[in-house]
Write an enzyme that holds these catalytic residues in place. Structure first.
Site, PDB file in Angstrom:
ATOM      1  N   PRO A   9      18.536  23.879  -8.391  1.00 24.67           N
ATOM      2  CG  PRO A   9      19.218  22.369 -10.005  1.00 24.67           C
ATOM      3  CD  PRO A   9      17.992  22.891  -9.322  1.00 24.67           C
ATOM      4  CG  ASN A  10      24.221  24.723  -9.212  1.00 27.35           C
ATOM      5  OD1 ASN A  10      24.988  24.334  -8.331  1.00 27.35           O
ATOM      6  ND2 ASN A  10      23.942  24.003 -10.271  1.00 27.35           N
ATOM      7  NE  ARG A  17      34.277  30.255  -9.676  1.00 27.40           N
ATOM      8  CZ  ARG A  17      34.354  29.073  -9.088  1.00 27.40           C
ATOM      9  NH1 ARG A  17      33.443  28.170  -9.316  1.00 27.40           N
ATOM     10  NH2 ARG A  17      35.345  28.788  -8.272  1.00 27.40           N
ATOM     11  CE1 TYR A  22      21.871  32.352 -14.386  1.00 28.14           C
ATOM     12  CE2 TYR A  22      24.140  31.720 -13.936  1.00 28.14           C
ATOM     13  CZ  TYR A  22      22.930  31.471 -14.540  1.00 28.14           C
ATOM     14  OH  TYR A  22      22.760  30.345 -15.301  1.00 28.14           O
ATOM     15  CG  ASN A  73      14.939  30.097 -11.278  1.00 31.75           C
ATOM     16  OD1 ASN A  73      15.104  29.204 -12.108  1.00 31.75           O
ATOM     17  ND2 ASN A  73      15.747  31.143 -11.174  1.00 31.75           N
ATOM     18  CB  ALA A  76      19.990  22.933 -14.429  1.00 28.81           C
ATOM     19  CD  GLU A  97       9.498  28.945 -16.717  1.00 24.14           C
ATOM     20  OE1 GLU A  97       8.571  29.262 -17.510  1.00 24.14           O
ATOM     21  OE2 GLU A  97      10.424  28.185 -17.028  1.00 24.14           O
ATOM     22  CG  HIS A  99      14.074  31.178 -16.066  1.00 27.37           C
ATOM     23  ND1 HIS A  99      14.637  30.087 -15.434  1.00 27.37           N
ATOM     24  CD2 HIS A  99      12.932  30.742 -16.639  1.00 27.37           C
ATOM     25  CE1 HIS A  99      13.871  29.034 -15.640  1.00 27.37           C
ATOM     26  NE2 HIS A  99      12.834  29.401 -16.352  1.00 27.37           N
ATOM     27  NE  ARG A 106      22.543  31.853 -20.014  1.00 25.64           N
ATOM     28  CZ  ARG A 106      22.655  31.279 -18.804  1.00 25.64           C
ATOM     29  NH1 ARG A 106      21.688  31.407 -17.925  1.00 25.64           N
ATOM     30  NH2 ARG A 106      23.736  30.580 -18.512  1.00 25.64           N
TER      31      ARG A 106
HETATM   32  O1  CA2 Z   1      18.352  32.320 -15.265  1.00 28.40           O
HETATM   33  C1  CA2 Z   1      17.953  31.526 -14.409  1.00 28.40           C
HETATM   34  O2  CA2 Z   1      17.343  31.866 -13.393  1.00 28.40           O
HETATM   35  C2  CA2 Z   1      18.290  30.033 -14.553  1.00 28.40           C
HETATM   36  O3  CA2 Z   1      17.157  29.304 -14.091  1.00 28.40           O
HETATM   37  C3  CA2 Z   1      19.500  29.795 -13.659  1.00 28.40           C
HETATM   38  C4  CA2 Z   1      20.073  28.376 -13.758  1.00 28.40           C
HETATM   39  C5  CA2 Z   1      20.249  27.949 -15.216  1.00 28.40           C
HETATM   40  O4  CA2 Z   1      20.612  26.576 -15.279  1.00 28.40           O
HETATM   41  C6  CA2 Z   1      18.983  28.169 -16.051  1.00 28.40           C
HETATM   42  O5  CA2 Z   1      19.245  27.807 -17.390  1.00 28.40           O
HETATM   43  C7  CA2 Z   1      18.549  29.628 -15.988  1.00 28.40           C
HETATM   44  C8  CA2 Z   1      21.435  28.330 -13.010  1.00 28.40           C
HETATM   45  C9  CA2 Z   1      21.328  28.690 -11.527  1.00 28.40           C
HETATM   46  C10 CA2 Z   1      22.558  29.302 -10.952  1.00 28.40           C
HETATM   47  O6  CA2 Z   1      23.760  28.795 -11.490  1.00 28.40           O
HETATM   48  C11 CA2 Z   1      24.960  29.342 -11.120  1.00 28.40           C
HETATM   49  C12 CA2 Z   1      26.029  29.111 -11.965  1.00 28.40           C
HETATM   50  C13 CA2 Z   1      27.267  29.641 -11.659  1.00 28.40           C
HETATM   51  C14 CA2 Z   1      27.437  30.377 -10.508  1.00 28.40           C
HETATM   52  C15 CA2 Z   1      26.374  30.600  -9.654  1.00 28.40           C
HETATM   53  C16 CA2 Z   1      25.129  30.081  -9.949  1.00 28.40           C
END
Ligand code: CA2
Length: 142
Positions: A9-10, A17, A22, A73, A76, A97, A99, A106
């Site tokens: 997700p995301n 953002r 990221y 990946n 969340a 895996e 990230h 974090r």
């Molecule tokens: O660092 C990573 O690749 C994560 O898997 C990314 C996830 C996060 O929940 C993991 O803890 C670490 C989040 C994906 C992207 O989230 C966004 C948040 C805000 C704006 C754009 C993407």
């Protein structure tokens, strides 16, 4: 050799953002990196992204017997999903895996990874380049 790259997700919102965490690269940049890596390495790379846990489980199941390695990946769901861990165990495909951020630096809840209990390697904090590293690791080790 066929590698499946799965994003949770995301990840499709990358670059919109939180560039401090990221980076500035977008999901389209990631897709371009995967395509370039496939061409350079002479391997087949398929990618799948979903915001839904069950869809990610379904995609892992579909890969059974069809791909040589998985780069995942779970985003969340990394920190919550026993279902994704069980799906990886069920198909028994070598998996790495990835990230984008350094999850170890974090919040404490990001330092738990269920999928990571199955994966033979975890790459974290290398940005999008981590996906290329994961693909090369699988290419050289399976
Ligand atoms: O660092 C990573 O690749 C994560 O898997 C990314 C996830 C996060 O929940 C993991 O803890 C670490 C989040 C994906 C992207 O989230 C966004 C948040 C805000 C704006 C754009 C993407």
């Amino acid at each position: 050799m066929k590698i499946l790259v799965i994003n949770g997700p995301n990840i499709n919102m990358l670059g919109i953002r939180e560039p401090g965490i990221y980076g500035k690269n977008t999901f389209a940049d990631l897709l371009a990196l995967l395509e370039q890596t496939a061409q350079e390495e002479g391997i087949e790379i398929e990618q799948y992204q979903s915001n839904h846990e069950g869809c990610l489980v379904d995609r892992i199941q579909v890969a059974y017997g069809k791909v040589d390695g998985i780069v995942i990946n779970p985003a969340a769901y990394t920190h919550t999903s026993v279902a994704i861990l069980d799906a990886l165990k069920a198909v028994s495909i070598p998996a790495v895996e990835v990230h984008i951020s350094d999850v170890d630096a974090r919040e404490p809840f990001r330092q738990v990874s269920y999928a990571g209990l199955y994966c033979c390697k975890t790459i974290k904090g290398h940005g999008l380049e981590g996906y290329r590293e994961a693909i090369l690791y699988l290419k050289n080790n399976i």
